[in-house]
Write an enzyme that holds these catalytic residues in place. Structure first.
Site, PDB file in Angstrom:
ATOM      1  N   ARG A  61      -9.586   9.021  -8.115  1.00  0.00           N
ATOM      2  CA  ARG A  61      -9.233   9.641  -9.399  1.00  0.00           C
ATOM      3  C   ARG A  61     -10.040   9.057 -10.555  1.00  0.00           C
ATOM      4  NH1 ARG A  61      -4.473   9.408  -6.560  1.00  0.00           N
ATOM      5  NH2 ARG A  61      -3.972   7.420  -7.533  1.00  0.00           N
ATOM      6  N   GLU A  98      -0.537  -5.827  -0.818  1.00  0.00           N
ATOM      7  CA  GLU A  98       0.768  -6.423  -0.527  1.00  0.00           C
ATOM      8  C   GLU A  98       0.807  -6.923   0.920  1.00  0.00           C
ATOM      9  OE1 GLU A  98       3.808  -3.688  -1.513  1.00  0.00           O
ATOM     10  OE2 GLU A  98       5.426  -5.144  -1.199  1.00  0.00           O
TER      11      GLU A  98
HETATM   12  P1  AMP Z   1      -3.828  -1.757  -8.647  1.00  0.00           P
HETATM   13  O1  AMP Z   1      -4.967  -2.264  -7.801  1.00  0.00           O
HETATM   14  O2  AMP Z   1      -2.503  -2.263  -8.213  1.00  0.00           O
HETATM   15  O3  AMP Z   1      -4.078  -1.962 -10.147  1.00  0.00           O
HETATM   16  O4  AMP Z   1      -3.733  -0.204  -8.382  1.00  0.00           O
HETATM   17  C1  AMP Z   1      -4.654   0.626  -8.928  1.00  0.00           C
HETATM   18  C2  AMP Z   1      -4.986   1.795  -8.045  1.00  0.00           C
HETATM   19  O5  AMP Z   1      -3.867   2.322  -7.329  1.00  0.00           O
HETATM   20  C3  AMP Z   1      -5.507   2.883  -8.910  1.00  0.00           C
HETATM   21  O6  AMP Z   1      -6.716   3.344  -8.319  1.00  0.00           O
HETATM   22  C4  AMP Z   1      -4.431   3.923  -8.958  1.00  0.00           C
HETATM   23  O7  AMP Z   1      -4.992   5.188  -8.738  1.00  0.00           O
HETATM   24  C5  AMP Z   1      -3.455   3.577  -7.856  1.00  0.00           C
HETATM   25  N1  AMP Z   1      -2.066   3.386  -8.334  1.00  0.00           N
HETATM   26  C6  AMP Z   1      -1.369   2.229  -8.331  1.00  0.00           C
HETATM   27  N2  AMP Z   1      -0.118   2.394  -8.764  1.00  0.00           N
HETATM   28  C7  AMP Z   1      -0.006   3.707  -9.073  1.00  0.00           C
HETATM   29  C8  AMP Z   1       1.058   4.522  -9.588  1.00  0.00           C
HETATM   30  N3  AMP Z   1       2.271   4.017  -9.886  1.00  0.00           N
HETATM   31  N4  AMP Z   1       0.814   5.820  -9.782  1.00  0.00           N
HETATM   32  C9  AMP Z   1      -0.387   6.352  -9.495  1.00  0.00           C
HETATM   33  N5  AMP Z   1      -1.429   5.646  -9.004  1.00  0.00           N
HETATM   34  C10 AMP Z   1      -1.242   4.337  -8.788  1.00  0.00           C
END
Ligand code: AMP
Length: 173
Positions: A61, A98
């Site tokens: 995205r 995780e």
């Molecule tokens: P993080 O590495 O935990 O910051 O997660 C980021 C990635 O996971 C991004 O590429 C987001 O597209 C996806 N992501 C994580 N949490 C969500 C959420 N609650 N809703 C939508 N996409 C998420």
């Protein structure tokens, strides 16, 4: 179109992809042409201030916002992808999930030495993906000029993992 109308098109989907996660579904926003333009323009204004010569889109995205920002700025766009998708030689960074690990890749010749880039993704959650992307930029010889996100989930404190670099998020929860 007012930004708050574009924001109202983001849909919360509880318990996706697993129990306890509230997924921020941007599909309704993307389906509205004016809303997509409005948020892309706002993200572009933030990215311009960071002075990049390329925009890095994080699969998948992130591509949807890196591309219009880059187009508007007349800057290049670089794809950061899951393993095995890129055809050329790559640099890779592994990061913790995780449970277990994941990795991301970028073409080894995507950046010139010291080149300033802005990392673009739809959501900043724990910051693991953005942190790994920043390491990838540095491994490829570039410089992270900043991060641009459509959405920041503040409760997860992802920005604490991104150091002192500029971070912009359009909507935060
Ligand atoms: P993080 O590495 O935990 O910051 O997660 C980021 C990635 O996971 C991004 O590429 C987001 O597209 C996806 N992501 C994580 N949490 C969500 C959420 N609650 N809703 C939508 N996409 C998420």
């Amino acid at each position: 179109m007012p930004l708050h109308y574009a924001e109202s098109l983001i849909r919360d989907v509880p318990d996706f992809p697993k129990p306890g996660i509230v997924f921020k579904d941007i599909a309704p926003l993307l389906q509205d042409g004016q809303a997509w333009i409005t948020v892309s323009d706002a993200l572009t204004r933030a990215a311009v201030d960071m002075g990049p010569s390329k925009l890095l889109g994080v699969e998948s995205r992130g591509f949807l916002f890196a591309a219009p920002i880059a187009y508007k700025m007349g800057a290049g766009v670089v794809l950061v992808r899951k393993p095995g998708k890129l055809p050329w030689k790559t640099v890779t960074t592994e990061y913790a999930l995780e449970y277990g690990t994941d990795s991301i890749e970028m073409h080894i010749d995507a950046l010139t030495p010291g080149e300033p880039v802005v990392i673009v993704d739809d959501v900043l959650a724990t910051g693991g993906t953005a942190e790994a992307t920043a390491k990838l930029v540095e491994a490829a010889g570039g410089t992270v000029a900043g991060f641009v996100f459509l959405i920041e989930l503040k409760g997860l404190s992802g920005r604490n993992r991104l150091g002192e670099r500029p971070i912009f998020s359009l909507f935060s929860y």
